[in-house]
Design a protein around this motif. Structure first.
Motif, PDB file in Angstrom:
ATOM      1  N   THR A  85       0.822  -1.201   0.000  1.00 30.52           N
ATOM      2  CA  THR A  85       0.000   0.000   0.000  1.00 30.52           C
ATOM      3  C   THR A  85       0.861   1.258   0.000  1.00 30.52           C
ATOM      4  O   THR A  85       1.693   1.431   0.901  1.00 30.52           O
ATOM      5  N   PRO A  86       0.701   2.154  -0.967  1.00 29.76           N
ATOM      6  CA  PRO A  86       1.423   3.436  -0.915  1.00 29.76           C
ATOM      7  C   PRO A  86       1.052   4.193   0.364  1.00 29.76           C
ATOM      8  O   PRO A  86      -0.113   4.344   0.686  1.00 29.76           O
ATOM      9  N   GLY A  87       2.053   4.636   1.091  1.00 31.11           N
ATOM     10  CA  GLY A  87       1.785   5.357   2.330  1.00 31.11           C
ATOM     11  C   GLY A  87       1.639   4.474   3.544  1.00 31.11           C
ATOM     12  O   GLY A  87       1.611   4.965   4.674  1.00 31.11           O
ATOM     13  N   GLY A  88       1.513   3.153   3.328  1.00 31.04           N
ATOM     14  CA  GLY A  88       1.451   2.217   4.439  1.00 31.04           C
ATOM     15  C   GLY A  88       0.348   2.511   5.428  1.00 31.04           C
ATOM     16  O   GLY A  88      -0.800   2.773   5.045  1.00 31.04           O
ATOM     17  N   VAL A  89       0.673   2.500   6.719  1.00 27.86           N
ATOM     18  CA  VAL A  89      -0.340   2.639   7.766  1.00 27.86           C
ATOM     19  C   VAL A  89      -0.904   4.059   7.831  1.00 27.86           C
ATOM     20  O   VAL A  89      -1.986   4.267   8.402  1.00 27.86           O
ATOM     21  N   VAL A  90      -0.217   5.038   7.265  1.00 27.68           N
ATOM     22  CA  VAL A  90      -0.779   6.389   7.208  1.00 27.68           C
ATOM     23  C   VAL A  90      -2.023   6.391   6.322  1.00 27.68           C
ATOM     24  O   VAL A  90      -3.058   6.985   6.652  1.00 27.68           O
ATOM     25  N   THR A  91      -1.939   5.683   5.196  1.00 25.60           N
ATOM     26  CA  THR A  91      -3.066   5.585   4.269  1.00 25.60           C
ATOM     27  C   THR A  91      -4.252   4.894   4.923  1.00 25.60           C
ATOM     28  O   THR A  91      -5.381   5.401   4.909  1.00 25.60           O
ATOM     29  N   THR A  92      -4.012   3.721   5.507  1.00 22.09           N
ATOM     30  CA  THR A  92      -5.122   2.985   6.123  1.00 22.09           C
ATOM     31  C   THR A  92      -5.567   3.632   7.440  1.00 22.09           C
ATOM     32  O   THR A  92      -6.725   3.488   7.837  1.00 22.09           O
ATOM     33  N   GLY A  93      -4.672   4.353   8.100  1.00 25.44           N
ATOM     34  CA  GLY A  93      -5.071   5.093   9.292  1.00 25.44           C
ATOM     35  C   GLY A  93      -6.074   6.182   8.963  1.00 25.44           C
ATOM     36  O   GLY A  93      -7.037   6.414   9.716  1.00 25.44           O
ATOM     37  N   PHE A  94      -5.872   6.862   7.837  1.00 28.02           N
ATOM     38  CA  PHE A  94      -6.843   7.862   7.376  1.00 28.02           C
ATOM     39  C   PHE A  94      -8.198   7.206   7.125  1.00 28.02           C
ATOM     40  O   PHE A  94      -9.249   7.709   7.558  1.00 28.02           O
ATOM     41  N   ALA A  95      -8.194   6.070   6.417  1.00 29.20           N
ATOM     42  CA  ALA A  95      -9.450   5.362   6.139  1.00 29.20           C
ATOM     43  C   ALA A  95     -10.129   4.939   7.441  1.00 29.20           C
ATOM     44  O   ALA A  95     -11.364   4.979   7.552  1.00 29.20           O
ATOM     45  N   LEU A  96      -9.348   4.537   8.421  1.00 25.07           N
ATOM     46  CA  LEU A  96      -9.891   4.115   9.709  1.00 25.07           C
ATOM     47  C   LEU A  96     -10.648   5.258  10.391  1.00 25.07           C
ATOM     48  O   LEU A  96     -11.770   5.071  10.886  1.00 25.07           O
ATOM     49  N   VAL A  97     -10.075   6.442  10.414  1.00 24.96           N
ATOM     50  CA  VAL A  97     -10.714   7.591  11.067  1.00 24.96           C
ATOM     51  C   VAL A  97     -12.049   7.915  10.400  1.00 24.96           C
ATOM     52  O   VAL A  97     -13.070   8.139  11.073  1.00 24.96           O
ATOM     53  N   ILE A  98     -12.079   7.943   9.063  1.00 25.29           N
ATOM     54  CA  ILE A  98     -13.314   8.258   8.338  1.00 25.29           C
ATOM     55  C   ILE A  98     -14.351   7.154   8.536  1.00 25.29           C
ATOM     56  O   ILE A  98     -15.551   7.427   8.667  1.00 25.29           O
ATOM     57  N   ALA A  99     -13.911   5.912   8.579  1.00 20.12           N
ATOM     58  CA  ALA A  99     -14.842   4.804   8.782  1.00 20.12           C
ATOM     59  C   ALA A  99     -15.514   4.891  10.151  1.00 20.12           C
ATOM     60  O   ALA A  99     -16.713   4.600  10.287  1.00 20.12           O
ATOM     61  N   VAL A 100     -14.769   5.279  11.177  1.00 30.39           N
ATOM     62  CA  VAL A 100     -15.369   5.471  12.509  1.00 30.39           C
ATOM     63  C   VAL A 100     -16.445   6.553  12.442  1.00 30.39           C
ATOM     64  O   VAL A 100     -17.544   6.397  13.000  1.00 30.39           O
ATOM     65  N   ALA A 101     -16.146   7.651  11.748  1.00 32.12           N
ATOM     66  CA  ALA A 101     -17.139   8.729  11.592  1.00 32.12           C
ATOM     67  C   ALA A 101     -18.374   8.231  10.848  1.00 32.12           C
ATOM     68  O   ALA A 101     -19.504   8.634  11.156  1.00 32.12           O
ATOM     69  N   ALA A 102     -18.174   7.336   9.869  1.00 25.35           N
ATOM     70  CA  ALA A 102     -19.298   6.796   9.099  1.00 25.35           C
ATOM     71  C   ALA A 102     -20.199   5.930   9.965  1.00 25.35           C
ATOM     72  O   ALA A 102     -21.425   5.957   9.821  1.00 25.35           O
ATOM     73  N   VAL A 103     -19.615   5.130  10.850  1.00 26.45           N
ATOM     74  CA  VAL A 103     -20.422   4.322  11.763  1.00 26.45           C
ATOM     75  C   VAL A 103     -21.318   5.230  12.607  1.00 26.45           C
ATOM     76  O   VAL A 103     -22.526   4.989  12.756  1.00 26.45           O
ATOM     77  N   ILE A 104     -20.747   6.291  13.150  1.00 29.76           N
ATOM     78  CA  ILE A 104     -21.523   7.223  13.973  1.00 29.76           C
ATOM     79  C   ILE A 104     -22.604   7.904  13.142  1.00 29.76           C
ATOM     80  O   ILE A 104     -23.729   8.119  13.616  1.00 29.76           O
ATOM     81  N   ALA A 105     -22.306   8.205  11.891  1.00 28.58           N
ATOM     82  CA  ALA A 105     -23.257   8.899  11.022  1.00 28.58           C
ATOM     83  C   ALA A 105     -24.519   8.082  10.784  1.00 28.58           C
ATOM     84  O   ALA A 105     -25.601   8.649  10.605  1.00 28.58           O
ATOM     85  N   THR A 106     -24.424   6.758  10.789  1.00 27.60           N
ATOM     86  CA  THR A 106     -25.627   5.938  10.572  1.00 27.60           C
ATOM     87  C   THR A 106     -26.639   6.154  11.692  1.00 27.60           C
ATOM     88  O   THR A 106     -27.850   6.050  11.471  1.00 27.60           O
TER      89      THR A 106
END
Length: 478
Positions: free
Chosen positions: A409-430
């Motif tokens: 993955t380009p960017g490694g854990v920084v890339t997936t860490g970003f996705a993780l933060v947004i995914a948490v926000a998405a769970v709350i948004a439901t």
């Protein structure tokens, strides 16, 4: 490195049984049925219905501006997530997809939690799509057909039946239907471009009591957050491409390529639909429509053509997500997390009960009759699985830095860490959009976890591919 199946399983916190005799012989998928082109087509097929219906509910939550900002954020999240999944699927190519990755990273509890969240998403999403199919069928006014339960029943029966014939045939049929749906989007774009009026984008009245409200953000800043579940509908289920890993040709190379190409195509189609449909008729007019692209074009030949092809787009996603839920059910069952009878395959190497049982559940859910509610329930399961899969990528990078990874993955854990933060926000948004739907889905998830804790964690099958990946990790750590 391979595992000696004659040796006893490595010590672990859960009780496992070995796959003996012809256990795995009765649970085989057909190998080498898809290259990267078919896999990319599968990824687009999963999602294409989201361009034809469902996304427009976000206009009511956040207006055009709120949905646009939410869509940009979610597109970035999905791109980051897909890059992480491309790495994990190249390293761990098995039919379990995200469950396989989480099982290796977080053990049986984490693996089952992830697999359950994915299964909830894939079991509910076809039910939501079925209600949109019903709306499109009714709008066509063919032979007096009206939206109803029997439309949903026919859809489930036909497409489960095709899947029972075999994966190769099903994937090729999905590819053709998806191609037709993409042609429909091109026709829509050409017709809608001539009707575009920038003032239509912001014709929802601003709420004076909402913080930050304006014509661009009629419900203020909170509207952006509330629009996130509908923005997810532009990309929901593209992460299912790795579920085809055991049936793919050269999965280490083709699965990453297929999922990345699919994601890039979906970014383009989502942007075209959001801007042109809203600009053609108006954000306020589209908010509650079951077939927004047809409404956007009004009366005329283009509208009729898009209506027919739109039905093909909905069918493409309905058809392909049936494939996804069957493979997730198959993988969890084969490893003992769900009843092992669900992973039995027929002589065409199709998982019979893994296709039928979730289909029956999905059909029952159509009696709720509310596509928006079902959409929110599916998004809850999806977003929760994204959180767990991104944690899996980070854990594997930290704990197993030397694990072979044909794609990184380009960017490694920084890339997936970003996705993780947004995914948490998405769970709350439901919960912001429909608290009742989110709580019901959370309850279903808790029931699955209770089943695992009380029963299935003591009946895992050590010889299944996903458990072997985990045992290999245990051996390497030891």
């Amino acid at each position: 490195m391979t595992i000696d199946k004659s040796a006893p399983p490595a010590p672990r916190s859960t009780k496992t049984s070995a796959a003996e005799g012809d256990y795995l012989e009765k649970r085989q998928l057909k190998k080498g049925t898809a290259g990267w082109v078919l896999l990319a087509g599968l990824g687009v097929s999963y999602v294409i219905s989201g361009d034809y219906a469902g996304w427009n509910g976000g206009l009511g939550e956040g207006g055009f501006g709120g949905l646009l900002i939410a869509a940009v954020i979610i597109a970035a999240m999905y791109l980051a997530m897909v890059l992480g999944m491309a790495e994990m699927s190249s390293a761990l190519p098995a039919a379990g997809g995200g469950y396989t990755f989480a099982r290796r990273a977080m053990g049986p509890w984490g693996g089952f939690a992830t697999g359950t969240a994915i299964l909830i998403e894939y079991a509910i999403a076809p039910a939501a799509i079925a209600t949109f199919i019903g709306a499109y069928v009714e709008s066509l006014n063919l032979f007096g057909i009206t939206d109803g339960w029997w439309v949903y029943l026919v859809a489930y029966a036909i497409f489960i039946g095709i899947h029972l014939v075999g994966a190769g045939e099903a994937l090729k049929a999905m590819f053709v239907i998806t191609g037709i749906a993409l042609v429909g989007l091109v026709i829509f774009a050409v017709a809608a471009a001539g009707m575009f009026d920038v003032s239509n984008l912001t014709n929802i009245a601003a709420d004076p009591d909402a913080a930050g409200s304006s014509s661009f953000l009629p419900n203020g800043y909170l509207g952006i957050w509330s629009a996130i579940p509908f923005a997810i509908w532009f990309f929901l289920a593209v992460e299912g491409v790795p579920l085809a890993a055991e049936e793919a040709e050269n999965p280490e190379r083709n699965v990453p390529r297929g999922i990345i190409v699919a994601m890039l195509m979906l970014v383009v189609t989502g942007a075209v639909v959001l801007v042109l449909a809203t600009g053609a008729v108006g954000a306020d007019e589209l908010t509650d429509s079951g077939n927004p692209l047809v409404l956007a074009l009004g009366d005329g030949t283009a509208s009729s053509v898009v209506n027919y092809i739109g039905l093909a787009g909905l069918i493409a996603s309905f058809f392909s997500i049936i494939y996804a839920y069957s493979r997730q059910t198959f993988a969890l069952s084969r490893a003992g997390y769900l009843p092992t009878s669900l992973s039995l395959t027929n002589n065409r190497k199709a998982p019979v009960w893994a296709l039928i049982i979730p289909g029956v559940i999905g059909f029952a859910l159509t009696f709720i009759g509310e596509g928006a509610m079902l959409l929110n329930m599916a998004v809850f399961g999806a977003a929760l699985s994204y959180v767990l899969m991104m944690i899996s990528h980070i854990v594997l990078r930290v704990r197993e830095p030397d694990m072979p990874r044909p794609y990184r993955t380009p960017g490694g854990v920084v890339t997936t860490g970003f996705a993780l933060v947004i995914a948490v926000a998405a769970v709350i948004a439901t919960f912001l959009v429909d608290t009742t739907a989110a709580l019901w889905t959370l309850g279903a998830f808790a029931a699955f976890m209770a089943y695992f804790g009380l029963y299935s964690r003591r009946h895992l099958v050590a010889g299944s591919p996903d458990e072997e990946f985990a045992l290999l990790a245990d051996d390497e750590v030891a």
